[in-house]
Every structure is written in C-alpha cells, then in structure tokens.
Design a protein around this motif. Sequence first.
Motif, mmCIF file in Angstrom:
data_model
loop_
_atom_site.group_PDB
_atom_site.id
_atom_site.type_symbol
_atom_site.label_atom_id
_atom_site.label_comp_id
_atom_site.label_asym_id
_atom_site.label_seq_id
_atom_site.Cartn_x
_atom_site.Cartn_y
_atom_site.Cartn_z
ATOM 1 N N VAL A 115 0.858 -1.186 0.000
ATOM 2 C CA VAL A 115 0.000 0.000 0.000
ATOM 3 C C VAL A 115 0.891 1.232 0.000
ATOM 4 O O VAL A 115 1.726 1.408 0.903
ATOM 5 C CB VAL A 115 -0.944 0.022 1.222
ATOM 6 C CG1 VAL A 115 -1.977 1.131 1.060
ATOM 7 C CG2 VAL A 115 -1.637 -1.329 1.392
ATOM 8 N N TYR A 116 0.723 2.068 -1.017
ATOM 9 C CA TYR A 116 1.567 3.256 -1.192
ATOM 10 C C TYR A 116 0.725 4.514 -1.004
ATOM 11 O O TYR A 116 -0.304 4.684 -1.663
ATOM 12 C CB TYR A 116 2.194 3.254 -2.590
ATOM 13 C CG TYR A 116 3.089 4.442 -2.862
ATOM 14 C CD1 TYR A 116 4.415 4.442 -2.443
ATOM 15 C CD2 TYR A 116 2.600 5.559 -3.532
ATOM 16 C CE1 TYR A 116 5.240 5.526 -2.690
ATOM 17 C CE2 TYR A 116 3.424 6.648 -3.783
ATOM 18 C CZ TYR A 116 4.739 6.632 -3.358
ATOM 19 O OH TYR A 116 5.548 7.709 -3.605
ATOM 20 N N ASP A 117 1.158 5.368 -0.100
ATOM 21 C CA ASP A 117 0.490 6.639 0.163
ATOM 22 C C ASP A 117 1.036 7.680 -0.816
ATOM 23 O O ASP A 117 2.185 8.103 -0.708
ATOM 24 C CB ASP A 117 0.763 7.064 1.609
ATOM 25 C CG ASP A 117 0.034 8.337 2.009
ATOM 26 O OD1 ASP A 117 -0.620 8.965 1.147
ATOM 27 O OD2 ASP A 117 0.127 8.721 3.191
ATOM 28 N N SER A 118 0.218 8.092 -1.781
ATOM 29 C CA SER A 118 0.690 9.045 -2.785
ATOM 30 C C SER A 118 0.938 10.435 -2.201
ATOM 31 O O SER A 118 1.607 11.254 -2.818
ATOM 32 C CB SER A 118 -0.331 9.170 -3.925
ATOM 33 O OG SER A 118 -1.459 9.934 -3.521
ATOM 34 N N LEU A 119 0.365 10.709 -1.018
ATOM 35 C CA LEU A 119 0.414 12.052 -0.428
ATOM 36 C C LEU A 119 -0.106 13.079 -1.420
ATOM 37 O O LEU A 119 0.327 14.234 -1.426
ATOM 38 C CB LEU A 119 1.834 12.405 0.028
ATOM 39 C CG LEU A 119 2.399 11.542 1.161
ATOM 40 C CD1 LEU A 119 3.843 11.928 1.466
ATOM 41 C CD2 LEU A 119 1.549 11.639 2.413
ATOM 42 N N ASN A 120 -1.047 12.665 -2.256
ATOM 43 C CA ASN A 120 -1.568 13.538 -3.299
ATOM 44 C C ASN A 120 -2.935 13.029 -3.734
ATOM 45 O O ASN A 120 -3.500 12.124 -3.115
ATOM 46 C CB ASN A 120 -0.595 13.585 -4.480
ATOM 47 C CG ASN A 120 -0.355 14.998 -4.967
ATOM 48 O OD1 ASN A 120 -1.278 15.640 -5.471
ATOM 49 N ND2 ASN A 120 0.858 15.485 -4.798
ATOM 50 N N LEU A 121 -3.462 13.592 -4.814
ATOM 51 C CA LEU A 121 -4.691 13.108 -5.428
ATOM 52 C C LEU A 121 -4.758 13.630 -6.851
ATOM 53 O O LEU A 121 -3.780 14.180 -7.358
ATOM 54 C CB LEU A 121 -5.930 13.531 -4.624
ATOM 55 C CG LEU A 121 -6.504 14.952 -4.764
ATOM 56 C CD1 LEU A 121 -7.888 15.020 -4.126
ATOM 57 C CD2 LEU A 121 -5.598 15.983 -4.149
ATOM 58 N N MET A 191 -4.275 27.348 -3.516
ATOM 59 C CA MET A 191 -4.110 26.120 -2.741
ATOM 60 C C MET A 191 -3.222 25.134 -3.482
ATOM 61 O O MET A 191 -3.194 25.109 -4.713
ATOM 62 C CB MET A 191 -5.478 25.496 -2.463
ATOM 63 C CG MET A 191 -6.349 26.330 -1.536
ATOM 64 S SD MET A 191 -8.089 25.831 -1.525
ATOM 65 C CE MET A 191 -8.649 26.566 -3.060
ATOM 66 N N GLU A 192 -2.499 24.347 -2.715
ATOM 67 C CA GLU A 192 -1.683 23.286 -3.300
ATOM 68 C C GLU A 192 -1.553 22.145 -2.303
ATOM 69 O O GLU A 192 -1.846 22.295 -1.111
ATOM 70 C CB GLU A 192 -0.305 23.802 -3.698
ATOM 71 C CG GLU A 192 0.552 24.283 -2.555
ATOM 72 C CD GLU A 192 1.951 24.664 -3.015
ATOM 73 O OE1 GLU A 192 2.678 23.773 -3.522
ATOM 74 O OE2 GLU A 192 2.314 25.845 -2.869
ATOM 75 N N VAL A 193 -1.120 20.995 -2.811
ATOM 76 C CA VAL A 193 -0.824 19.859 -1.942
ATOM 77 C C VAL A 193 0.655 19.932 -1.606
ATOM 78 O O VAL A 193 1.499 19.873 -2.495
ATOM 79 C CB VAL A 193 -1.155 18.521 -2.630
ATOM 80 C CG1 VAL A 193 -0.883 17.365 -1.678
ATOM 81 C CG2 VAL A 193 -2.596 18.492 -3.097
#
Length: 293
Positions: A115-121, A191-193
């Motif tokens: 399971v990889y957390d992209s820390l994004n969308l 806004m940004e990630v």
Amino acid sequence: MKHLVLSTSSSCLANLNLTQNIQSIPLHLNINNVDFLDGKNINPASLTHIMQTSPSALAKTSPPTEAEINAIFKDLHAKGYQTLFVCTLSSKFSDTYETIQNCRRAFDGKMNIYVYDSLNLNLTEGAMAYEADSMLRQGKNIAEVTRRLDYIRDHSAFFFTLSDLSYITKARKLSAPASFFANLFDIKPIMEVNQEGYIVATEKVRKIDPTLRKMAENVQQLIKNDNAFVYLADAGFDHLTSYFANILEREYGLSNLPVIPVSSVSLANHGYKGVGIGVFYGDLPELVDHFKN
C-alpha cells in the motif's frame, strides 16, 4: 507472478479511460443524505451538474469500508492474483490508506499487498498508479517502483484557486469570518498539496486575474529550463477554465494544454467554481505519453 495495481477513485484515471490495467477503489460521496459510489453511480460531470442545479447541495466524502476492501481483495485472490500494489490518495485528508492497511494484514500469507500513500490526489495520484503498473509489467521490484513514485511526487506540483468561496464556507472548509473578509477584499486563495500531503492555502491574492497569473508564475519557477508537462485542471466552470487558458497562451506561451477534470473527491471539498494548473517536470511519468498521442 500475477499482479494488479489498484488506485483510489480520486486518481482521475477512470475519467480518462485509463483503468484497463488498473482497478479503481471507489470512495463514497454523500449528497444531502444520499450515498453514492464514486465512479459507479456518480462522476465529476454528474456531481458538477448537481451543484449547478441545486446550489444548496453539499457533498461529503468518506473512505471505502473495510468490508468493501476485504471483498475486493477476496475476489482478486480467487482470481489468482499473487501481488497487489495499491496507490491511495493522501492519508492526510482521507482514512482510505489506513483502512486498506488494516485489511491488508488479513491476507498475509495469501497475497503480497503493498500500500503506497501518494500524499496527493487527482492526476498526480493517477500518474503514480499508471507508472507502478508499467514498471511492474517490466519486471521492476517494489523498491524500484516506490523510489520512482517518490520521484514523481517530488517533481510535480498542482495549484488551484476558487473564484467563489461560498461552497467551501457552507461546507465548513473555511470559517464564516474568514470568508467574509476574503469576499470583502476580493481575496482568492491559492491552494496546493504540500510535500507532507496536506492541502494548504499558500498564498492569498486580491482579484482573480492576478491570482491566475501568480499560479502560472509558480509553475514557471518550478520548471525553469527543465523538461515539463503542464496541464489545466477543470472543475466544470468552463468560463474560468477557458479564461485561464487564454491568459496562459497569450502571456506565458503555454498553448494547447490538456484539460483534465478534477476528481469527484476534489469537487466535493471545494465546489466547481475553480480552476487549477498542474505540472510534471524532470524525468516525466509515462502517463504523459498518453496526452501526446
């Protein structure tokens, strides 16, 4: 070894018809107490339509349940898959990553589930899932895949603004006093990630035109003389997207940019009266080739 890549429905891949080798895990959207499954019975276009025709409608997102994830894993195990690589939207604004991790443990010894957390969308998450699938098909190992996905995250950016703050105020993503002063002084947040996976307002600019130009300048600062792929992110507010595209072409020489619809998850959080610009730079992800054909 039979493998499959999965991504959450926030990745935009389904909207681009790029899920032929990647299975989507749908998130839930609740609109006025009616539950929808993202990508199953609602998508960005239909959600935008609801928002446009029912201004009082508010959408809330929630992760897939453990029962739903377990059912997906059981089905894939029955089909003979031995390795699953799951790329999720950022764990900082969804419990999806944690839910999938909890379910993964029940399949230890049956399947290898990473399971990889992209820390994004949105498209950044989608590019990572697409890259993972390509690399695994080439026989790359998991360590190589995760290093490459880390690189893509570190060499991408996404900036977004809203022309109208009424939706995020109603959705309690912005306090009423902050909204009052923002509207009073015509302030538009950019806004940004960030690198930690949070959606943050990094700048506040007065009036929409300077805000759009500032986002374009942010992208130019990142790419400099590097190889880059720039795209527009559309929330369904066609007038604003077209207006921004004209500014980018006329003043920054960025023409014929692909227009990518943002995910239903993004729309549910900020509404449709916005526009974004994204960029990948450096060693570009393979997903970029899709837009060159």
